[in-house]
Design an enzyme around this catalytic site. Sequence first.
Site, PDB file in Angstrom:
ATOM      1  N   GLN A  53      12.358  -3.612   0.668  1.00  0.00           N
ATOM      2  CA  GLN A  53      11.444  -3.871   1.793  1.00  0.00           C
ATOM      3  C   GLN A  53      10.478  -5.033   1.554  1.00  0.00           C
ATOM      4  O   GLN A  53      10.341  -5.912   2.392  1.00  0.00           O
ATOM      5  CB  GLN A  53      10.529  -2.665   1.912  1.00  0.00           C
ATOM      6  N   ILE A  54       9.770  -4.987   0.433  1.00  0.00           N
ATOM      7  CA  ILE A  54       8.800  -6.051   0.157  1.00  0.00           C
ATOM      8  C   ILE A  54       9.549  -7.357  -0.020  1.00  0.00           C
ATOM      9  O   ILE A  54       9.147  -8.402   0.501  1.00  0.00           O
ATOM     10  CB  ILE A  54       7.938  -5.729  -1.095  1.00  0.00           C
ATOM     11  N   GLY A  71      11.799  -1.565  -8.796  1.00  0.00           N
ATOM     12  CA  GLY A  71      11.385  -0.399  -9.555  1.00  0.00           C
ATOM     13  C   GLY A  71      12.059   0.839  -9.030  1.00  0.00           C
ATOM     14  O   GLY A  71      12.808   0.791  -8.059  1.00  0.00           O
ATOM     15  N   ARG A 101       5.434  12.964 -11.760  1.00  0.00           N
ATOM     16  CA  ARG A 101       4.892  11.649 -12.075  1.00  0.00           C
ATOM     17  C   ARG A 101       5.514  11.095 -13.365  1.00  0.00           C
ATOM     18  O   ARG A 101       5.856   9.937 -13.473  1.00  0.00           O
ATOM     19  CB  ARG A 101       3.368  11.779 -12.238  1.00  0.00           C
ATOM     20  N   GLN A 114      13.315  -5.568 -18.836  1.00  0.00           N
ATOM     21  CA  GLN A 114      13.060  -6.841 -18.171  1.00  0.00           C
ATOM     22  C   GLN A 114      12.061  -7.695 -18.960  1.00  0.00           C
ATOM     23  O   GLN A 114      12.113  -8.925 -18.895  1.00  0.00           O
ATOM     24  CB  GLN A 114      12.653  -6.601 -16.708  1.00  0.00           C
ATOM     25  N   ASN A 173       5.206  -0.064  -8.667  1.00  0.00           N
ATOM     26  CA  ASN A 173       4.340   0.997  -9.183  1.00  0.00           C
ATOM     27  C   ASN A 173       5.005   1.819 -10.292  1.00  0.00           C
ATOM     28  O   ASN A 173       6.211   1.974 -10.267  1.00  0.00           O
ATOM     29  CB  ASN A 173       3.944   1.920  -8.031  1.00  0.00           C
ATOM     30  N   ASP A 197      -5.226  -4.364  -2.292  1.00  0.00           N
ATOM     31  CA  ASP A 197      -6.393  -3.493  -2.154  1.00  0.00           C
ATOM     32  C   ASP A 197      -7.657  -4.316  -1.891  1.00  0.00           C
ATOM     33  O   ASP A 197      -8.513  -3.936  -1.094  1.00  0.00           O
ATOM     34  CB  ASP A 197      -6.548  -2.661  -3.429  1.00  0.00           C
ATOM     35  N   ARG A 254      -7.484  -5.375   1.635  1.00  0.00           N
ATOM     36  CA  ARG A 254      -7.786  -4.229   2.511  1.00  0.00           C
ATOM     37  C   ARG A 254      -9.303  -4.030   2.608  1.00  0.00           C
ATOM     38  O   ARG A 254      -9.828  -3.713   3.676  1.00  0.00           O
ATOM     39  CB  ARG A 254      -7.135  -2.959   1.949  1.00  0.00           C
ATOM     40  N   HIS A 263      -4.312   0.260  -9.534  1.00  0.00           N
ATOM     41  CA  HIS A 263      -3.749   0.255  -8.180  1.00  0.00           C
ATOM     42  C   HIS A 263      -3.253   1.673  -7.892  1.00  0.00           C
ATOM     43  O   HIS A 263      -2.066   1.977  -7.996  1.00  0.00           O
ATOM     44  CB  HIS A 263      -2.607  -0.759  -8.050  1.00  0.00           C
ATOM     45  N   SER A 307       3.788  -0.012   2.848  1.00  0.00           N
ATOM     46  CA  SER A 307       3.307  -1.366   3.154  1.00  0.00           C
ATOM     47  C   SER A 307       4.267  -2.391   2.567  1.00  0.00           C
ATOM     48  O   SER A 307       4.566  -2.340   1.382  1.00  0.00           O
ATOM     49  CB  SER A 307       1.949  -1.624   2.505  1.00  0.00           C
TER      50      SER A 307
HETATM   51  P1  NAI Z   1      12.145  -0.654  -2.005  1.00  0.00           P
HETATM   52  O1  NAI Z   1      12.646   0.655  -2.529  1.00  0.00           O
HETATM   53  O2  NAI Z   1      12.402  -1.028  -0.584  1.00  0.00           O
HETATM   54  O3  NAI Z   1      12.699  -1.850  -2.913  1.00  0.00           O
HETATM   55  C1  NAI Z   1      12.774  -1.758  -4.298  1.00  0.00           C
HETATM   56  C2  NAI Z   1      14.009  -2.530  -4.740  1.00  0.00           C
HETATM   57  O4  NAI Z   1      14.035  -2.542  -6.157  1.00  0.00           O
HETATM   58  C3  NAI Z   1      15.320  -1.902  -4.256  1.00  0.00           C
HETATM   59  O5  NAI Z   1      16.125  -2.869  -3.611  1.00  0.00           O
HETATM   60  C4  NAI Z   1      15.964  -1.414  -5.562  1.00  0.00           C
HETATM   61  O6  NAI Z   1      17.391  -1.470  -5.534  1.00  0.00           O
HETATM   62  C5  NAI Z   1      15.380  -2.428  -6.541  1.00  0.00           C
HETATM   63  N1  NAI Z   1      15.476  -2.027  -7.948  1.00  0.00           N
HETATM   64  C6  NAI Z   1      15.457  -0.791  -8.495  1.00  0.00           C
HETATM   65  N2  NAI Z   1      15.605  -0.861  -9.818  1.00  0.00           N
HETATM   66  C7  NAI Z   1      15.706  -2.172 -10.130  1.00  0.00           C
HETATM   67  C8  NAI Z   1      15.888  -2.869 -11.343  1.00  0.00           C
HETATM   68  N3  NAI Z   1      16.012  -2.214 -12.504  1.00  0.00           N
HETATM   69  N4  NAI Z   1      15.946  -4.223 -11.294  1.00  0.00           N
HETATM   70  C9  NAI Z   1      15.853  -4.886 -10.128  1.00  0.00           C
HETATM   71  N5  NAI Z   1      15.700  -4.268  -8.954  1.00  0.00           N
HETATM   72  C10 NAI Z   1      15.623  -2.930  -8.947  1.00  0.00           C
HETATM   73  O7  NAI Z   1      10.575  -0.640  -2.311  1.00  0.00           O
HETATM   74  P2  NAI Z   1       9.437  -1.599  -1.723  1.00  0.00           P
HETATM   75  O8  NAI Z   1       8.830  -0.951  -0.534  1.00  0.00           O
HETATM   76  O9  NAI Z   1       9.944  -2.980  -1.621  1.00  0.00           O
HETATM   77  O10 NAI Z   1       8.367  -1.497  -2.897  1.00  0.00           O
HETATM   78  C11 NAI Z   1       8.661  -2.011  -4.178  1.00  0.00           C
HETATM   79  C12 NAI Z   1       7.635  -1.521  -5.193  1.00  0.00           C
HETATM   80  O11 NAI Z   1       6.355  -2.066  -4.913  1.00  0.00           O
HETATM   81  C13 NAI Z   1       7.462  -0.014  -5.234  1.00  0.00           C
HETATM   82  O12 NAI Z   1       7.354   0.392  -6.593  1.00  0.00           O
HETATM   83  C14 NAI Z   1       6.146   0.205  -4.529  1.00  0.00           C
HETATM   84  O13 NAI Z   1       5.529   1.399  -4.922  1.00  0.00           O
HETATM   85  C15 NAI Z   1       5.393  -1.017  -4.984  1.00  0.00           C
HETATM   86  N6  NAI Z   1       4.234  -1.414  -4.167  1.00  0.00           N
HETATM   87  C16 NAI Z   1       3.156  -1.937  -4.820  1.00  0.00           C
HETATM   88  C17 NAI Z   1       2.057  -2.415  -4.123  1.00  0.00           C
HETATM   89  C18 NAI Z   1       0.886  -2.999  -4.842  1.00  0.00           C
HETATM   90  O14 NAI Z   1      -0.098  -3.314  -4.167  1.00  0.00           O
HETATM   91  N7  NAI Z   1       0.900  -3.171  -6.152  1.00  0.00           N
HETATM   92  C19 NAI Z   1       2.006  -2.326  -2.650  1.00  0.00           C
HETATM   93  C20 NAI Z   1       3.192  -1.801  -2.050  1.00  0.00           C
HETATM   94  C21 NAI Z   1       4.269  -1.350  -2.800  1.00  0.00           C
END
Ligand code: NAI
Length: 331
Positions: free
Chosen positions: A15-16, A89, A98, A112, A131, A159, A162, A187, A242
């Site tokens: 997504q991100i 992740g 957790r 990595q 995260n 954050d 926000r 975070h 988000s």
């Molecule tokens: P998502 O699940 O849509 O995308 C995560 C991607 O990572 C997936 O395509 C998955 O296949 C891939 N992935 C999994 N293991 C992997 C690996 N070993 N190597 C490479 N790619 C791998 O999740 P989304 O919504 O994009 O969020 C990503 C992360 O960002 C989550 O951990 C989320 O909690 C975190 N996050 C952090 C924020 C911050 O402010 N620090 C804000 C919003 C999200």
Amino acid sequence: GKEPLRVLVTGAAGQIGYSLVPMIAKGMMLGQDQPIILHLLDIEPAMEALNGVKMELIDSAFPLLKGVVATTNAMEACEDVDIAIMVGGYPRKEGMERKDVMSENVSIYKDQAAALEMNAAPNCKILVVANPANTNALILKEFAPSIPEKDITCLTRLDHNRALGQISEKLNVDVSYVKNVILWGNHSSTQYPDVNHATVITDSGEKSVNELVADDQWLKTEFITTVQQRGAAIIKARKLSSAMSAASAACDHIRDWVLGTPKGTWVSMGVYSDGSYGIPSGLIYSFPVTCEKGEWSIVQGLKIDEFSREKMDATAKELIEEKAIAHSCLN
Ligand code: NAI
């Protein structure tokens, strides 16, 4: 013109990633005069989707985009990268503790770290988004001993932004007139958004947020919890976490780090603690920082009252606990 910079995005099929890669290719991260080669990493089950993202990048005909590498091989993905945005992740799934999520991510960030250490360009700037962001960044740091600690950071800018957004809404002022909020710590829901040093530009000069809001109760309660719980509010509303705002914050983080913060302005970044403000060293903790010539430095000398002290220590305590859990996962 400038030589292209290589920017790695891990988790690029997610997504991100889908929000972030066009922003980078449009120059929102490194500027309108900086050509980019994107390196996209994801895992095997997401490879088809990742190829779809690559197809759309080609179809967007971005003038700054000089190439796209899409791969499931971390070593190949890290080859000569100048900037690494670590979004990939393991998500928390229903019924998972957790500790289980931590264990999955610790092993990803350990692997990595090695790939970045061996293959990234010297002075590669690393931003961990996935995260638990602070602790993933800490593991990355510990398993990439040859990468200078100043090059490893985590995202707390979302954050921070926000907090700016909430003050702008409360005072009904343009968000670009609000500055110098601070996001301290993790975070997570223990983060401490602090407005004690924040100001707003008004017709009659720069005024403190405390004075303009004139509602200590709101600032000490609802404001803080709204920022802390904004992520959950977005999931409730969108049924997805988000992504647009996270991608935008990642661009802000790297842009300010590389190109510098405006004079008199600081931003929040998760960085390796040096003991500033009595925060234990050996943690990745979010501090107020200014950036110049590609280097961040923690803003020093801010007065910390008792209310802030307690909140800053509570979020540090949580990070110490996360670090212990992460280390126990490695054994
Ligand atoms: P998502 O699940 O849509 O995308 C995560 C991607 O990572 C997936 O395509 C998955 O296949 C891939 N992935 C999994 N293991 C992997 C690996 N070993 N190597 C490479 N790619 C791998 O999740 P989304 O919504 O994009 O969020 C990503 C992360 O960002 C989550 O951990 C989320 O909690 C975190 N996050 C952090 C924020 C911050 O402010 N620090 C804000 C919003 C999200």
